[in-house]
Design an enzyme around this catalytic site. Structure first.
Site, PDB file in Angstrom:
ATOM      1  N   LYS A  46      -8.194   2.812   6.683  1.00 43.04           N
ATOM      2  CA  LYS A  46      -7.235   3.863   6.321  1.00 43.04           C
ATOM      3  C   LYS A  46      -7.889   5.240   6.341  1.00 43.04           C
ATOM      4  O   LYS A  46      -7.292   6.219   6.807  1.00 43.04           O
ATOM      5  CB  LYS A  46      -6.640   3.566   4.944  1.00 43.04           C
ATOM      6  CG  LYS A  46      -5.791   2.303   4.906  1.00 43.04           C
ATOM      7  CD  LYS A  46      -5.327   1.977   3.502  1.00 43.04           C
ATOM      8  CE  LYS A  46      -4.497   0.695   3.489  1.00 43.04           C
ATOM      9  NZ  LYS A  46      -4.058   0.325   2.139  1.00 43.04           N
ATOM     10  N   SER A  72       0.801  -1.223   0.000  1.00 39.72           N
ATOM     11  CA  SER A  72       0.000   0.000   0.000  1.00 39.72           C
ATOM     12  C   SER A  72       0.833   1.271   0.000  1.00 39.72           C
ATOM     13  O   SER A  72       0.336   2.335  -0.370  1.00 39.72           O
ATOM     14  CB  SER A  72      -0.935   0.011   1.214  1.00 39.72           C
ATOM     15  OG  SER A  72      -1.795  -1.103   1.180  1.00 39.72           O
TER      16      SER A  72
END
Length: 852
Positions: free
Chosen positions: A786, A743
């Protein structure tokens, strides 16, 4: 260890030659006055013996022990320099090529010079004497009281040591009675004790006879105490055995008396037989139980095997072989229970209601006689996956409450032995059934809701594989005949409703994951935490702290927001529950202290009235509940300074971030996190340094980000030779925390591009996504966690891969309103949005969600 012989001949006066052959021995230290037979088999040893017999008049040889027994041909570094000069009394060659010698130790010696021999070590030695001026020195013996005391103690202890058969020479005690010289006494005793090689070598090298006698006396005293303890243990064992035999005889007499009087000596057996009938044992289980009961009838109650069989029958009769509960499959009531126990989680609740609906229809088919509904077991095993504190365990408890079944929780975290699942065989001492069977006995029903908690934390480094043992438990085609090793008979687990929980899916073994239906539970937003705190956390904390009857405690919304934003930093609610409970406890203490102060003042007033002769005052009763409002100031006063600060640091709150720095977003099993990625370059050889405990996948993302930046060097006005002359360093702070995953690829590329161009990244902007070498941004997981992390950190813009657009549909509206979400498809979109550009910002081709 060869047999040693202790004798009292005088040491013959010999002339020490210039050189002597060295005989290395493995496990024997030769002392003066010591005669010992040796078997010589090594070539180096045989050569030393031959040289000693052929070159010296008195057949002298230098004997020393080697430091390691495994050395076949020891060099000088492997040999002790202090040894004993001995004389070979006899030598006889054997038919197999070996030779047997009888050697007598004469005196201590030390190697003065090593010389090379034809096939063995040749040394020049010098005789060493007892320490001058000390006891035993031939130049001036000194008799002391300590020396006399040590000699007497050694001889007395040696007597007991010899009676135990520990002395190599039985006549040693008689020999020592005529020895007065301390050095000779010490050497004679050392030669006949069962000492370790290291201990014997130490005594050989010690030149002070008094110290040698002290060491020997300490060794003998310890050995004598051990011998005395062994004799005491043996005496106790004989006493216990005699008492056991006596008890057995008396019990047998008592049994015969009861039998003659017509007493009911089989009451215990009859009780077990009655319990077997009540438990509903059938088939193989009933046959095994009856067989063990017949064995029990023939055993004596005091034997260990009797207790083993009795414990086994207790387990067999206490298990719910036939006891079940009736399911309550009312969807309206189930929906009400789920809404009472949990806030939001609509997708999860819908899936649970679907699960209950299938159970209801299948039960109707079974009642109607349809074979398909009755024969096919329910194959779905729900597995709730999410950060700690999001309600996974409580969901399982709510399902049990909705069905009207018992709820049992089995903690699997740290289980490393498959016997914890399948049970231990009864041949082992202290054997018990596995945790599944133990849970069923606790539930008292064979169809409970059994929660397998922390299934992703099963250990794999112990004995067997517990995850493989769970395959049979969770497989509907096999668990109807599950065999626990302790029971040894099949038990039907097909009616048990198994539910599993985990923090991370990737930690569950693949074979086990195939049997689970994964239901993701994301972390809570601040608005969701606020609602849950008002509905569940605060009332439960007030009730558990005892404030419900004595005070009317109310938390304001701002106080709860303060607790959520400044006193907790988590995806779930556990820390929030602890902080709310801490506030309630401190309020409870204040109330109790005020009541004690009032009571004390009242007592003082009553005492003063009694002294003045007036009537005693009646106690003042509290008038109703006192109202207590918890505000942010109350929270700060009770809990102290907040450990977390809402929003970004002073450096991060600037309009731009430092050049070479970018903010990434990461997913962890405990929620989302904001990563600050730093890059720097300096003169070097074109290498890339990565620090911050990055995993292999994250390191590969950094390599891909550097390759992308180098490919765009020409567009940024940089030459390729610049990369050969500079060293690039990428660091992700919080170096003690391991990090991995793809990520951060976009954030690393953005930080490198900022470093190479010298253009900073806008402040308050974070990004996530996997980067390819061609600059495409691929979708990643954990988008909700997130975004919640970005919102907790006070960021205003988040760059999300275009492929994650459908994931935004599940994001709470409060999060979408609080963040500006930009969908990006390529790295060009990321740089255009993230990097500061002079003048007016160019038109954006990316799609946006939420308010700007």
């Amino acid at each position: 260890m060869p047999e040693l012989v202790a004798e009292t001949p005088e040491i013959p006066q010999v002339e020490l030659p210039e050189t002597l052959a060295l005989l290395p021995v493995r496990d024997l230290v030769l002392f003066p006055f010591m005669i010992v037979p040796l078997m010589v088999s090594r070539q180096v040893s045989a050569a030393a013996v031959d040289l000693a017999l052929g070159t010296t008049k008195d057949r002298l040889i230098f004997v020393t022990v080697q430091r390691s027994e495994s050395d076949e041909v020891p060099d000088r570094s492997a040999l002790n320099e202090v040894g004993t000069v001995g004389t070979i009394l006899r030598m006889r060659k054997l038919s197999d090529g070996r030779m047997k010698i009888l050697i007598q130790g004469l005196f201590r010696a030390r190697v003065a010079e090593w010389q090379s021999g034809p096939a063995c070590h040749v040394v020049r030695v010098e005789q060493i004497f007892d320490r001058p001026g000390g006891p035993g020195d031939p130049h001036g013996p000194l008799a002391t009281a300590e020396l006399e005391a040590l000699s007497r103690q050694i001889k007395d202890d040696l007597n007991q040591y010899a009676r135990a058969g520990k002395v190599n020479s039985p006549e040693l005690v008689a020999i020592l009675s005529g020895v007065d010289e301390p050095g000779r006494l010490a050497d004679l005793v050392c030669a006949n004790l069962q000492l370790k090689v290291e201990e014997a070598q130490y005594l050989l090298e010690e030149l002070d006879p008094l110290r040698r006698l002290r060491t020997i006396a300490s060794f003998l005293r310890k050995e004598v105490e051990i011998i005395q303890m062994q004799e005491l243990i043996q005496a106790r064992a004989r006493e216990v055995l005699s008492r056991t035999q006596r008890e057995h005889f008396l019990r047998e007499q008592l049994r015969q008396i009861h039998s003659e009087l017509g007493g009911d000596e089989g009451s215990e057996i009859d009780e077990l037989r009655r319990r077997m009938q009540e438990a509903g044992l059938a088939g193989e289980a009933l046959q095994e139980a009856e067989r063990q009961l017949r064995r029990l009838e023939t055993m004596q109650p005091q034997t260990a095997e009797y207790q083993v069989v009795r414990t086994y029958l207790d387990w067999m009769t206490e298990l719910p072989w036939q006891r079940t509960s009736t399911d309550q499959l009312d969807l309206v009531a189930a929906r009400r229970i789920l809404d009472e126990d949990h806030y939001d989680l609509q997708r999860v609740k819908d899936r649970i209601l679907e699960f209950l609906s299938v159970m209801r229809l299948r039960s109707q088919m079974a009642e109607g006689g349809a074979q398909d509904g009755r024969s096919a077991p329910l194959s779905t095993v729900l597995c709730f996956v999410g950060p700690p504190g999001v309600g996974k365990t409580s969901l399982g408890r709510s399902i049990a409450r909705a069905l009207g079944r018992r709820f049992v929780r089995v903690v699997l975290g740290g289980v490393r032995d498959d016997a914890e699942i399948r049970g231990h065989r009864r041949t082992y001492v202290g054997a018990m059934p596995g945790r599944i069977i133990q849970s069923l006995r606790t539930a008292g029903q064979r169809n409970p809701v059994l929660l397998l908690d922390e299934i992703d934390k099963l250990g794999t480094e112990g004995q067997g594989d517990p995850a493989a043992a769970l395959l049979e438990v969770l497989d509907p085609e096999q668990n109807s005949t599950f065999r626990d090793h302790y029971l040894g008979v099949p038990f039907d687990l097909s009616q048990v409703l198994f539910i599993a929980t985990a923090n991370a899916v990737d930690r569950i073994p693949q074979a086990l994951r195939d049997r689970l239906e994964i239901i993701q539970l994301s972390g809570y937003s601040e608005e969701e935490k606020l609602a849950i705190a008002q509905r569940h956390v605060v009332p439960r904390a007030i009730s558990s702290s005892g404030l419900g009857q004595s005070a009317n405690v109310r938390f304001t919304v701002s106080a709860l927001r303060t607790l959520i934003e400044e006193y907790t930093h988590e995806a779930g609610l556990r820390e929030l529950e602890r902080q709310v409970a801490a506030v309630c406890r401190k309020i409870a203490r204040q109330i109790v202290e005020r009541e004690d102060q009032k009571r004390l003042a009242l007592q003082r007033t009553q005492q003063a009235g009694t002294l003045l002769g007036s009537a005693p005052l009646l106690p003042v009763l509290p008038q109703g509940k006192r109202a207590i409002v918890v505000t942010p100031k109350t929270v700060a006063r009770l809990l102290g300074p907040p450990p977390y600060r809402r929003g970004l640091s002073d450096e991060e709150q600037r309009d731009v971030q430092p050049v070479g720095t970018a903010l990434g977003l990461a997913w962890t099993p405990v929620g989302g996190e904001v990563l600050e990625i730093e890059s720097q370059w300096m003169p070097g050889r074109g290498t890339l340094t990565l620090t911050g405990q990055m995993g292999d996948v994250m390191k590969e993302s950094a390599q891909a980000a550097l390759s992308f930046a180098r490919a765009r060097a020409a567009q940024m006005g940089l030459g390729q030779d610049l990369f050969q002359q500079r060293e690039i360093h990428i660091h992700v702070p919080a170096g003690a925390v391991p990090k991995d995953g793809p990520s951060a690829g976009v954030a690393m590329a953005c930080a490198l591009s900022s470093l190479l161009c010298g253009v900073p990244v806008r402040g308050g902007v974070a990004m996530t996504g996997e980067l390819t070498l061609r600059g495409r941004v691929l979708p990643v997981g954990g988008i909700k966690e997130k975004l919640l992390a970005a919102m907790r950190a006070g960021l205003h813009t988040v760059l999300v891969p275009q492929g994650n657009e459908r994931d935004l549909e599940e994001i709470p509206r409060s999060v979408l309103r609080g963040l500006r979400i930009v969908l990006v498809d390529t790295m060009e979109d990321v740089l255009r949005e993230a990097l500061v550009s002079p003048g007016k910002r160019p038109a954006q081709r990316s799609r946006r969600h939420g308010a700007g």
